[in-house]
Design an enzyme around this catalytic site. Sequence first.
Site, PDB file in Angstrom:
ATOM      1  N   ASP A  42      35.327  13.899  -8.840  1.00 26.32           N
ATOM      2  CA  ASP A  42      35.298  12.583  -9.477  1.00 26.32           C
ATOM      3  C   ASP A  42      36.128  12.615 -10.749  1.00 26.32           C
ATOM      4  O   ASP A  42      36.013  13.540 -11.562  1.00 26.32           O
ATOM      5  CB  ASP A  42      33.848  12.190  -9.801  1.00 26.32           C
ATOM      6  CG  ASP A  42      33.730  10.751 -10.270  1.00 26.32           C
ATOM      7  OD1 ASP A  42      34.596   9.932  -9.909  1.00 26.32           O
ATOM      8  OD2 ASP A  42      32.759  10.445 -10.989  1.00 26.32           O
TER       9      ASP A  42
ATOM     10  N   HIS B  64      27.191  11.763 -14.806  1.00 27.06           N
ATOM     11  CA  HIS B  64      26.462  11.515 -13.560  1.00 27.06           C
ATOM     12  C   HIS B  64      24.972  11.722 -13.798  1.00 27.06           C
ATOM     13  O   HIS B  64      24.505  12.845 -13.954  1.00 27.06           O
ATOM     14  CB  HIS B  64      26.936  12.474 -12.460  1.00 27.06           C
ATOM     15  CG  HIS B  64      28.358  12.269 -12.053  1.00 27.06           C
ATOM     16  ND1 HIS B  64      29.098  13.236 -11.427  1.00 27.06           N
ATOM     17  CD2 HIS B  64      29.178  11.189 -12.185  1.00 27.06           C
ATOM     18  CE1 HIS B  64      30.309  12.778 -11.180  1.00 27.06           C
ATOM     19  NE2 HIS B  64      30.392  11.542 -11.634  1.00 27.06           N
TER      20      HIS B  64
ATOM     21  N   MET C 187      30.709  19.329 -10.931  1.00 26.52           N
ATOM     22  CA  MET C 187      31.105  19.652  -9.566  1.00 26.52           C
ATOM     23  C   MET C 187      31.795  18.459  -8.928  1.00 26.52           C
ATOM     24  O   MET C 187      31.641  17.318  -9.366  1.00 26.52           O
ATOM     25  CB  MET C 187      29.898  20.083  -8.736  1.00 26.52           C
ATOM     26  CG  MET C 187      28.931  18.984  -8.385  1.00 26.52           C
ATOM     27  SD  MET C 187      27.593  19.611  -7.327  1.00 26.52           S
ATOM     28  CE  MET C 187      26.824  18.061  -6.858  1.00 26.52           C
TER      29      MET C 187
ATOM     30  N   SER D 223      29.785  15.927 -15.432  1.00 24.89           N
ATOM     31  CA  SER D 223      28.699  15.969 -14.459  1.00 24.89           C
ATOM     32  C   SER D 223      27.840  17.201 -14.717  1.00 24.89           C
ATOM     33  O   SER D 223      27.234  17.326 -15.775  1.00 24.89           O
ATOM     34  CB  SER D 223      29.277  15.949 -13.031  1.00 24.89           C
ATOM     35  OG  SER D 223      28.247  15.919 -12.070  1.00 24.89           O
ATOM     36  N   THR D 224      27.819  18.147 -13.759  1.00 24.88           N
ATOM     37  CA  THR D 224      26.962  19.324 -13.871  1.00 24.88           C
ATOM     38  C   THR D 224      27.233  20.088 -15.167  1.00 24.88           C
ATOM     39  O   THR D 224      28.365  20.443 -15.451  1.00 24.88           O
ATOM     40  CB  THR D 224      27.212  20.266 -12.672  1.00 24.88           C
ATOM     41  OG1 THR D 224      27.161  19.511 -11.472  1.00 24.88           O
ATOM     42  CG2 THR D 224      26.192  21.383 -12.650  1.00 24.88           C
TER      43      THR D 224
END
Length: 364
Positions: A295, A202, A292, A175-176
Site C-alpha cells: 500500500d 492501517h 507489510m 502499517s505494521t
Amino acid sequence: MRRPRVLVVDDSVVVRRLVSKALEAEDEVEVVGGAADGSIALANIERLQPDVVILDVAMPVMDGLEALAAIRQRWPWLPVIMFSTLTTRGAEVTLDALALGASDYVMKPSSADASTAMAEIRRQLLPRIAALLPEVQEAHAHGTLAPRRPAQPPRSVRRASGPPCRVDIVAIGVSTGGPTALAELIPALPASLPVPILLVQHMPPMFTKILADRLDHKSAVRVVEGADGARIDPGTVCIAPGDRHMEVASRERLRVYDGPHENSCRPSVDPLFRSVATYFGPHTLAIVLTGMGRDGLRGAEDIAIAGGHILVQDEATSVVWGMPGFVSRAGLADAALPLDELPAEIVRRLGVGRDAAMVAGASS
C-alpha cells in the site's frame, strides 16, 4: 521448508481450538501448542520453541501485557501478535502492547459462525506470519503460502532533476510497527512546523482516535483524527479514521469517506498519496514507514510523476520492510533513512529554523 510453528495463548479453550483449526486447515502453519494464561505461555515457549506467539490480552494469573514484557526480556526476537477485541478498552490495551514491543495485532472475529470466523482468522493472521518471518515471506513470494493477487507492473517514472521544491504538505503512510514508529517520529517534530501532516495508519475504528490522543498528549505539534471537511492547518497532524479513506479535497480541506478497500485496506495510503499529488504536486513530501504489503506504492508513483519527493524508513529499523521496501526498490525514494534520522530530515526539508531543528534533533 518447514512450516512456521505457532503457539496460541488465550484463556478460552474454544478460542484456542478455533484459532488452531483455522491456522492448520491448509497445512500452512503448525500449531505446536496452546496456553490458558501468560505463565503457561512462558513455560511453553521455553519447551516448544515456537516461531510466532498469538497472545490474548485479558487472561487470569498473568495477563497478556505481563506475559509480553516477560517475553521481550527473555526472547526479544520472538514475533508476538496480539489477539484483540474491537472495544475502547481493547484498543487502549493493544496500543499499550505495541508500545511494549508487540510485533502486530489482529482483531478477534465477531461472527458467531465458526466457518466465517475461521476464514477471518486466516485472512488476518497468515499474511502477518509471512511478513514477520523472513523465510516464510520467501515461501509466500514463491506461492507456497497464502497466495496473493498478482501485482500490477510498476509504471515508468521520470524523477524531476534539481533541488527539491518548497514543501507545502507532508503525507505519511504506515502499517505494521506504525504506532511505535510514530511515537518516536511525531513527538520529535517542532511546534513551529510550517505545514500540515496527513497520515494513514492501517487501524480499525476507535484505535485511530486513541492513537491520535496519545500522540497529541506527548507532541509539540497538534495531533487529531481527521474529519470530513476539516481544515488542513500548519503544525497539525491529521490521522485517517479507522475504516475510512482520507484524502485532500482541495489545498485547504480534507475529504473522509467510505469507499472500496484498496490493497485490502481502508484506510489506504494510495488515495491520500494520489490526492496530494493532484493538489500539491512538486510541493509534496511523502514518507513511507514500516508496514507489510505494498500500500502506498501506486500513490508514491503519482507523487514522483508530479515532481514530489519521497523518503522511506530503512530496512534495519522497520518491523516489516514491505511498504517502504516496495517504494525503495521501485526507485521512487530520495533516501532510505533510519527512523531516528527522519525527524531532522523532515525539519531540514521544510526549512524550519535552526532552533527548531535543534529541538527535533534533541528529541529524536
